[in-house]
Scaffold this active site. Structure first.
Site, PDB file in Angstrom:
ATOM      1  N   HIS A  53       1.895 -10.409  14.378  1.00 31.82           N
ATOM      2  CA  HIS A  53       1.127  -9.899  13.249  1.00 31.82           C
ATOM      3  C   HIS A  53       1.726  -8.656  12.605  1.00 31.82           C
ATOM      4  CE1 HIS A  53      -2.290  -9.029  10.770  1.00 31.82           C
ATOM      5  NE2 HIS A  53      -2.602  -7.944  11.412  1.00 31.82           N
ATOM      6  N   HIS A  69      -1.326 -10.450  17.552  1.00 30.98           N
ATOM      7  CA  HIS A  69      -2.748 -10.340  17.243  1.00 30.98           C
ATOM      8  C   HIS A  69      -3.523 -11.423  17.978  1.00 30.98           C
ATOM      9  CE1 HIS A  69      -6.480  -9.989  15.088  1.00 30.98           C
ATOM     10  NE2 HIS A  69      -6.009  -8.962  14.399  1.00 30.98           N
ATOM     11  N   ARG A  80      -5.742  -4.890  20.726  1.00 24.35           N
ATOM     12  CA  ARG A  80      -5.144  -6.200  20.486  1.00 24.35           C
ATOM     13  C   ARG A  80      -4.200  -6.664  21.584  1.00 24.35           C
ATOM     14  NH1 ARG A  80      -4.110  -5.398  13.967  1.00 24.35           N
ATOM     15  NH2 ARG A  80      -6.313  -5.550  13.469  1.00 24.35           N
ATOM     16  N   LEU A  87       0.824  -1.206   0.000  1.00 25.42           N
ATOM     17  CA  LEU A  87       0.000   0.000   0.000  1.00 25.42           C
ATOM     18  C   LEU A  87       0.856   1.253   0.000  1.00 25.42           C
ATOM     19  CD1 LEU A  87      -2.905  -1.004   2.357  1.00 25.42           C
ATOM     20  CD2 LEU A  87      -2.966  -0.687  -0.099  1.00 25.42           C
TER      21      LEU A  87
END
Lengths: 252, 661
Positions: free
Chosen positions: B425, B268, B332, B45
């Site tokens: 994660h 996570h 989390r 991204l």
């Protein structure tokens, strides 16, 4: 912890590079557990090969959760193996039996030359997207997201088409090595959405032209692509692409 | 404080800093942009959005990724959603609230100015993605839908089923490919960056290896952007893709870029548990499932009954019990520690007892099933009817995740609760960057997960996609002007410059050294051993003794690696074993630094939980007096680092103990 007790016989395509010929080699993998993924079984085999001083088998893989589209094994004559709607990395050994012989080959298509063993070059797909698989909107030009309402049904259909992971199983499954399902998924996604309208006709024409340039075969509507697609992209998309292409050809 | 650690945060009130800075940052005129070359490493991204946007602006861009296509970057696997302060739900959301939630969620260890900018950009990201044709979930009126994520009490998460990362990345990838087609970006797939080339103290290019031919290549750039993601794979087992690695940012670190908060790792809470020794990676079950799934364990230790046979009053919904205000949607780090606490205390479920239940049945029946039944006018529906009706709704929201779970475990989560356990994660740490996203090396930038900047000690769900796209679409295109406006007179430096020759030689020497060891153990086996040390001693809970042991074990592992690794094949072609060996060697060095960092931070905050520092109830005990700073480590030689501190100043937020009760 599960300990495996299956033994699997593999016939795997080995090919040093694109300039040399390849052949099927036979391997035996012991201690396979049914919770292993197909690729984890290859990890076990590769560790075994390394310990024997033999070069491990090259295969493409990355996310191992069925979304990146990198894994690409042709298993017993079917892309991504025996299950419907599942990538190679999400195929687990519980789908096989102790003593099975499994044949594993790379995708076979002129437009996807073999790089090594089970690894092929799928950059043709990138070039097809570069020819028109986008909405031409520069960063900074966007209006408020809710100023373009999209009917839910259309949005859902666009999403289903956009779920394509670009793995190339459609090409591998097709006797003509056609890329129509891949191309139609992107054309459909954008043709269904208001954002895609301005370039709708050019997109269909340009992407099909690029697909032909890359050396993919023609579509003869056998439907093997949709049957084998791990994301279950529908054949309706090909029908839509044909309409888009025909419409654009007549008016352009 | 090192004179290199200048954050360059603009003056003025928080809410005006970015707007004002953006309007005053130096510009580069269009004619000069064409002559300025920018290298972008990584096409997730952050990388794809930066490469596309910079090319749209007129810069000459070269983009690199190690995968066979830029579309495969691991952002593609992000599931649940992306946050944006749109307030479409009319539930009191605002830029300030997103800013506040992010700072608090990060346990007060992130820079205020960066986080506020992130919150400001969040709304623009949604608009941009919609304009690209990203098919976000919509309601029947055609408007965008939202759901909730952890650590918030509003619905601000935009999503596309459980495939939000895929759709956002394909949007950015399309924009990137459009620029490739227009000739503004040159794309190098199956290329791995192996060195930063430094000339006169500035980053001026990279050495990359063509992974197909094995050739090393020299590439010049006026600036270099590292958008190479996180380093969770240092733990071997994580939710990261198999190829995700630290190599690019580690090379930069060794060249002088400070590493910020390396020990801040996100574990996570909801991942599919480990099933055996063969396990190669772990699979996330999106946090969005906590909207509708309730987490519980049996009240009785070692309860042998199947989940569905345990009656309601014999279940311990421990998150709802301990944190009634946020319930199953606590951040989390808190959810993960609570799961570990229950399992360590002997209440775990499943064959390994290292799992808790994530149960959809009650919402499937009572929330969705009943709503559908009432819509259809079914009076006194049976449980079977409710299950069938509810299932359809749940399928639409999370269908692909349920399928994935079934495929991996062989169990149907519509029928029985999922078994889940925490797994590595995301890494909040990364290269230290200033407000412009520049590292301590002039001309070298880090974007997205590769930098340390916005998430403090714990990232909130659905914020990683937001940060990657904010950095790429809306931050770097402006802030890079501050540097490149001073580079317009710099001509492209020919790659036969001695610095390029020297850098390429060091890359080749290292490859040859690796191949010449001809030992007995595979790179994979070293990676597994490193991961075990990291998980046990620098994972969800850490203590001084364990960290000290880990450091010496890692140093020993490093020695063993460099004397006994076995890499088959050669350097003159496609050789994944060689690629892997290089990455593992870098992970080993990083692992040591993470332990050094964790050892130096004598407090617990966010994902960094030091057992010595906890409240009576087991909550993390932060030490703001002594540790309200960013740890920025400078590489000084093998196993040697110097700690530099960037103090964190909170002018707009009242510091408090994080409270989700």
């Amino acid at each position: 912890m599960s300990h495996g007790n299956m033994t699997i016989n593999l016939k795997v395509w080995r090919q040093k590079n694109s300039r040399t010929a390849g052949n099927l080699e036979t391997y035996e993998v012991k201690g396979v557990s049914e919770d292993m993924s197909f690729l984890e079984m290859f990890d076990v085999l590769n560790e075994q090969l390394v310990s024997e001083g033999k070069e491990p088998i090259a295969f493409d893989h990355d996310c191992r959760e069925g979304i990146c589209g990198m894994c690409s094994m042709y298993i017993n004559g079917r892309p991504h193996g025996p299950l419907q709607g599942v990538t190679t990395c999400q195929l687990h050994m519980r789908s096989f039996k102790d003593g099975d012989t499994i044949v594993v080959e790379p995708w076979r298509a002129t437009a996807f030359p073999v790089i090594k063993d089970l690894v092929v070059d799928r950059s043709a797909f990138d070039r097809i997207i570069a020819s028109g698989g986008f909405v031409s909107v520069n960063t900074g030009n966007a209006q408020d997201g809710n100023s373009i309402p999209v009917p839910k049904n259309e949005a859902d259909k666009a999403f289903s088409a956009a779920a394509c992971i670009g793995c190339g199983a459609c090409v591998a499954a097709c006797k003509n090595a056609s890329a129509m399902l891949f191309v139609s998924a992107k054309v459909s996604q954008l043709a269904l959405l208001p954002q895609g309208q301005a370039e709708r006709q050019d997109r269909a024409l340009n992407m099909v032209a690029q697909m032909d340039t890359e050396g993919f075969g023609s579509c003869t509507n056998t439907g093997a692509c949709a049957a084998e697609c791990p994301k279950e992209i529908s054949l309706e998309n090909i029908a839509r692409l044909n309409r888009e292409y025909l419409g654009a050809s007549l008016t352009k | 404080m090192s004179d290199k650690l200048i954050s360059k945060t603009p003056e003025g009130p928080l809410s005006e800093k970015w707007t004002k800075y953006r309007s005053t940052v130096p510009l580069v005129n269009p004619a000069n942009k064409r002559n300025l070359e920018i290298i972008v490493v990584g096409t997730g991204l952050a990388g794809a959005s930066a490469a596309a946007t910079l090319a749209e602006m007129g810069y000459a861009v070269k983009a690199f990724c190690f995968q066979d296509s830029p579309r495969r970057a691991h952002s593609i696997a992000a599931q649940g959603g992306i946050n944006a302060a749109k307030n479409y739900q009319n539930d009191g959301d605002s830029t300030y609230r997103l800013f506040y939630d992010t700072i608090k969620g990060g346990d007060y260890r992130a820079r205020e100015s960066n986080v506020h900018r992130l919150a400001e950009n969040s709304a623009n990201i949604i608009d941009q993605c919609v304009a690209q044709g990203v098919p976000f979930a919509r309601d029947y009126g055609g408007m965008l839908k939202n759901r909730s994520f952890g650590g918030t009490q509003v619905k601000r998460t935009f999503y596309a089923a459980g495939q939000t990362g895929q759709q956002l990345l394909l949007g950015a990838y399309s924009a990137l490919e459009r620029q490739v087609g227009l000739g503004n970006v040159k794309m190098y797939s199956r290329h791995e960056m192996l060195e930063v080339v430094m000339i006169d103290g500035k980053a001026r290019g990279i050495i990359a290896r063509n992974l197909v031919t094995g050739e090393t290549e020299r590439h010049f750039g006026h600036a270099v952007l590292l958008c190479t993601g996180g380093y969770g794979n240092v733990f071997y087992l994580s939710t990261n893709a198999m190829g995700s690695n630290v190599t690019a940012i580690w090379k930069a670190h060794r060249q002088g870029a400070f590493f910020g908060n390396p020990c801040f790792t996100q574990i996570h809470p909801t991942c599919i548990p480990v099933s055996g020794d063969h396990q190669s990676k772990l699979t996330l079950m999106s946090e969005s499932l906590r909207n509708d799934g309730r987490i519980w364990v049996p009240k009785k230790k070692d309860d042998p009954r199947a989940a569905n046979d345990i009656p309601e009053d014999e279940r311990d919904y421990y998150l709802e019990r301990r944190y009634p205000a946020f319930g199953n949607l606590v951040p989390r780090d808190i959810a993960s520690r609570a799961a570990k606490e229950r399992c360590d205390a002997g209440y775990g479920v499943g064959a390994t007892k290292q799992a808790v239940y994530l149960d959809f049945r009650s919402n499937l029946i009572n929330k969705y099933g009943r709503a559908e039944a009432s819509k259809l006018g079914i009076e006194n529906p049976t449980i079977e009817q409710l299950v069938a009706l509810g299932k359809e709704v749940v399928k639409e929201e999370y269908g692909n995740l349920f399928d994935m779970y079934k495929q991996i475990t062989g169990e149907d989560p519509y029928e029985v609760p999922m078994r889940i356990y925490p797994a590595v994660h995301y890494t909040m740490g990364g290269l230290w960057v200033d407000y412009n996203l520049m590292t301590t090396i002039p001309g070298l930038y880090a974007l997205g997960e590769a930098n340390f900047s916005d998430h403090g000690a714990n990232r909130l769900g659905a914020s990683a996609l937001m940060q990657g796209l904010s950095d790429g679409y809306f931050v770097i295109p402006y802030t890079i002007g501050a540097y490149l406006s001073g580079e317009i007179k710099t001509k492209s430096i020919p790659t036969d410059h001695p610095a390029f020759v020297e850098a390429e030689k060091s890359v080749k020497d290292r490859i040859n050294k690796l191949l010449s060891i001809k030992g007995t153990q595979s790179p994979e086996s070293f990676h597994k051993r490193l991961g075990k040390i990291m998980w046990e001693k620098c994972g969800m809970a850490r203590n001084e003794k364990g960290l000290k042991e880990a450091i010496s074990e890692i140093q020993a592992l490093k020695k063993e690696f460099w004397s006994d690794v076995r890499i088959l094949g050669d350097a003159d072609g496609f050789n994944p074993e060689l690629d892997k060996a290089g990455r593992v060697a870098d992970f080993i060095e990083l692992g040591e630094l993470m332990c050094v960092d964790a050892l130096s931070r004598n407090e617990s905050c966010g994902g960094h939980f030091r057992e010595e520092y906890q409240e009576d109830g087991g909550e993390a005990k932060r030490d703001d007096e002594n540790f309200m700073f960013v740890s920025a480590w400078e590489f000084k030689g093998e196993s040697q680092w110097e700690l530099n501190k960037e103090p964190l100043v909170y002018e707009n937020i009242k510091i408090a103990q994080r409270n989700y009760k």
